[in-house]
Design an enzyme around this catalytic site. Sequence first.
Site, PDB file in Angstrom:
ATOM      1  N   ILE A   1       1.358  12.270   9.824  1.00  0.00           N
ATOM      2  CA  ILE A   1       1.405  13.387  10.782  1.00  0.00           C
ATOM      3  C   ILE A   1       2.857  13.665  11.154  1.00  0.00           C
ATOM      4  O   ILE A   1       3.540  12.776  11.636  1.00  0.00           O
ATOM      5  CB  ILE A   1       0.622  13.061  12.075  1.00  0.00           C
ATOM      6  CG1 ILE A   1      -0.798  12.607  11.751  1.00  0.00           C
ATOM      7  CG2 ILE A   1       0.633  14.242  13.025  1.00  0.00           C
ATOM      8  CD1 ILE A   1      -1.537  12.039  12.968  1.00  0.00           C
TER       9      ILE A   1
ATOM     10  N   LYS B   1       4.815   2.181  18.567  1.00  0.00           N
ATOM     11  CA  LYS B   1       4.832   3.615  18.284  1.00  0.00           C
ATOM     12  C   LYS B   1       5.213   4.417  19.533  1.00  0.00           C
ATOM     13  O   LYS B   1       5.939   5.421  19.441  1.00  0.00           O
ATOM     14  CB  LYS B   1       3.470   4.044  17.746  1.00  0.00           C
ATOM     15  CG  LYS B   1       3.217   3.470  16.350  1.00  0.00           C
ATOM     16  CD  LYS B   1       1.762   3.553  15.953  1.00  0.00           C
ATOM     17  CE  LYS B   1       1.551   3.086  14.516  1.00  0.00           C
ATOM     18  NZ  LYS B   1       0.123   2.861  14.204  1.00  0.00           N
TER      19      LYS B   1
ATOM     20  N   LYS C   1       7.475   0.243  12.082  1.00  0.00           N
ATOM     21  CA  LYS C   1       7.507   0.532  13.525  1.00  0.00           C
ATOM     22  C   LYS C   1       7.977  -0.656  14.338  1.00  0.00           C
ATOM     23  O   LYS C   1       8.602  -0.496  15.376  1.00  0.00           O
ATOM     24  CB  LYS C   1       6.144   1.006  14.011  1.00  0.00           C
ATOM     25  CG  LYS C   1       4.990   0.109  13.667  1.00  0.00           C
ATOM     26  CD  LYS C   1       3.919   0.887  12.914  1.00  0.00           C
ATOM     27  CE  LYS C   1       2.935  -0.077  12.294  1.00  0.00           C
ATOM     28  NZ  LYS C   1       2.110   0.535  11.263  1.00  0.00           N
TER      29      LYS C   1
ATOM     30  N   THR D   1       0.815  -1.218   0.000  1.00  0.00           N
ATOM     31  CA  THR D   1       0.000   0.000   0.000  1.00  0.00           C
ATOM     32  C   THR D   1       0.847   1.266   0.000  1.00  0.00           C
ATOM     33  O   THR D   1       0.574   2.210  -0.742  1.00  0.00           O
ATOM     34  CB  THR D   1      -0.891   0.017   1.263  1.00  0.00           C
ATOM     35  OG1 THR D   1      -1.335  -1.317   1.513  1.00  0.00           O
ATOM     36  CG2 THR D   1      -2.058   0.938   1.092  1.00  0.00           C
TER      37      THR D   1
END
Lengths: 374, 374
Positions: B138, B209, B107, B15
């Site tokens: 972000i 994360k 991650k 993706t």
Amino acid sequence: MSGSPLRVAVLGAGTVGREVVHALLDRRDELASADGASLVLSAVAVRNVERAVAAGYPASMVSDAPAHLVADPDIDVVVELMGGDEPAHTLIAAALSMGKSVVTANKHVVAHHGAELEATARRTGGVLRFEAAVGGGIPVLGPLATDLAANRVERIRGIVNGTTNFILTAMTDPASPFEFEAALAEAQRLGYAEADPSGDVEGLDAVNKLVILARLAFDAWLDPAAVATRPDGADGPAGPGITTVSLADQQDARRAGRIIRLVATASAGDDGEIQAAVLATALPLESALGRTSGVRNRIEVDAVPVGRIGFDGPGAGGAATSSAVLGDLMAIARGAGSTWGARPSATGPTGDPVTRPDRPVLIAASGIRYPIDD
Amino acid sequence: MSGSPLRVAVLGAGTVGREVVHALLDRRDELASADGASLVLSAVAVRNVERAVAAGYPASMVSDAPAHLVADPDIDVVVELMGGDEPAHTLIAAALSMGKSVVTANKHVVAHHGAELEATARRTGGVLRFEAAVGGGIPVLGPLATDLAANRVERIRGIVNGTTNFILTAMTDPASPFEFEAALAEAQRLGYAEADPSGDVEGLDAVNKLVILARLAFDAWLDPAAVATRPDGADGPAGPGITTVSLADQQDARRAGRIIRLVATASAGDDGEIQAAVLATALPLESALGRTSGVRNRIEVDAVPVGRIGFDGPGAGGAATSSAVLGDLMAIARGAGSTWGARPSATGPTGDPVTRPDRPVLIAASGIRYPIDD
């Protein structure tokens, strides 16, 4: 970047300057980066030397001659925190023309002289950083120029003036709503508004911040005078900024599930035309901007491919703003260059028309047509 | 930094990889910086070469041998987007040990092997960037390491897993609340949850994360296994992540004006001790985190002197995540170094205890004690 520390002169010891000076004196080791780049405070320009010494500034550092500090070959970095147009503009321009690095929180100077200052910095290799000029301590210019560099920004908008947002919030306090004048007086009492509040309430401060955001988003320096600040009234343009917003208008908005806030918006059309405005705008009560209350700021970036990113935080205050000034100083110490980073040069004001976004409106009983937004 | 373009190999064409490859092919000029630094896609490692060519990838670029690309002296930058532990970890480590630059969205690898990879990068001068590993597009790691560098972070917390937040939001839909299983099925139907959702719903993805955020905030690599994920039940620890959260528990929270969301929190005490947890937490309905709904993420940083800064946006998805990967590539092109910037080296996992923040709880009728937070 290890080696001799960079020698810093701070011009101005007001709310922000005081915080920056204390941090440079008290936290010098902490502010040095891991690779040895460091900063040393060499001088502070103040209005009144005696008063500054009495307040605890080292006598060997204070001066009332900022231009001498700018010219001093022993100063590498100038931190301009005097505010206002002159002499701040001339001092910044002089430092850059000597190839020095400059950090400023002065949104007026950056918005009104940005194109000239950028050209000077690019010519001499001087560095100009101004993260503190928008959103106080909220990192937004840096992320636009670096982390979001791969995006095409479609729109940037936000609540960027804490004074007006405090007033508009107080007017909609369900417990005891204030009329505009009373809310302004309360803001003045709490130190959120100046004795002459016109720059805030007429939207000029927000225009300056929007011009700076647009520089980072669209690589153009807009002419602040070209940014619309007046909603339409029944018979042509009404008053600027939030000066038209009565308690009755807020109540009209609330009946429509909305709240009037001062929103700065700039967007770029497919043809490169930039639309920009700072207008009292009717937002949904339940939206992230609608809920941004009191003196907080929130800035939203709509960009491709990332989507919508929001940044919020305290948009003013000495401590919060000092975070951005010190962050810029540390960036200079590690050789990060100017706030615009690797973005293309921007010239301007180009004379290209800055048009006003066309939006549906909420017509208050007063006749004012507040644009609505989502 | 002008001169020869950096030659990039992308490992993985899922993706995110697909978006990155297309951007590098279609937007090459746009992604070049003003000072001439540029990137050129040289190779893409895929599982199935024939299928990739059929899907339109240039045959001269595709390979099913990622290790060869990493070793190839004609590759300067490796973009690892395969995910999972191995071979991703070994490929990243190999590239860094050769002094190459690496961008990853992985991650798991960064959280579990961060200390080792950081040590290797510092030793060889290799660059490791991983903005995409937290919060999708972000910008949060970059701002922590650079714009907010002058701050001492007291706490960082957030909603960093879109899958669980989608499920918890669907459970509290006032129109048609879902039970946990139905909400999970809906998330799977919409592609927000994987067939095996355990990494998300048990909180492990959020733990990864949080470990990465804590590296940037506190300069320590926490041991992911030391981060608490289980709330207390009536008789000792209950299930991990959001596995305990029933519709009845959400309704108990709502009666208290709260909503249960999965919150990752890390804070540093004055003694340097780090507290960290990923727990289903009862937040005020009206708080910014409480209102963060669906697959959006929000991360809050409480720091001195800046105060509280919030970052929100789409926390996942190929397009949004590609923004961060491409931003990291552009940062490498302009010589910006690793994501940790000028922050001090972090080693670890140190073996120092990671304790769980002590918080008041909301006791649901089920007996689960959900910590409450503001």
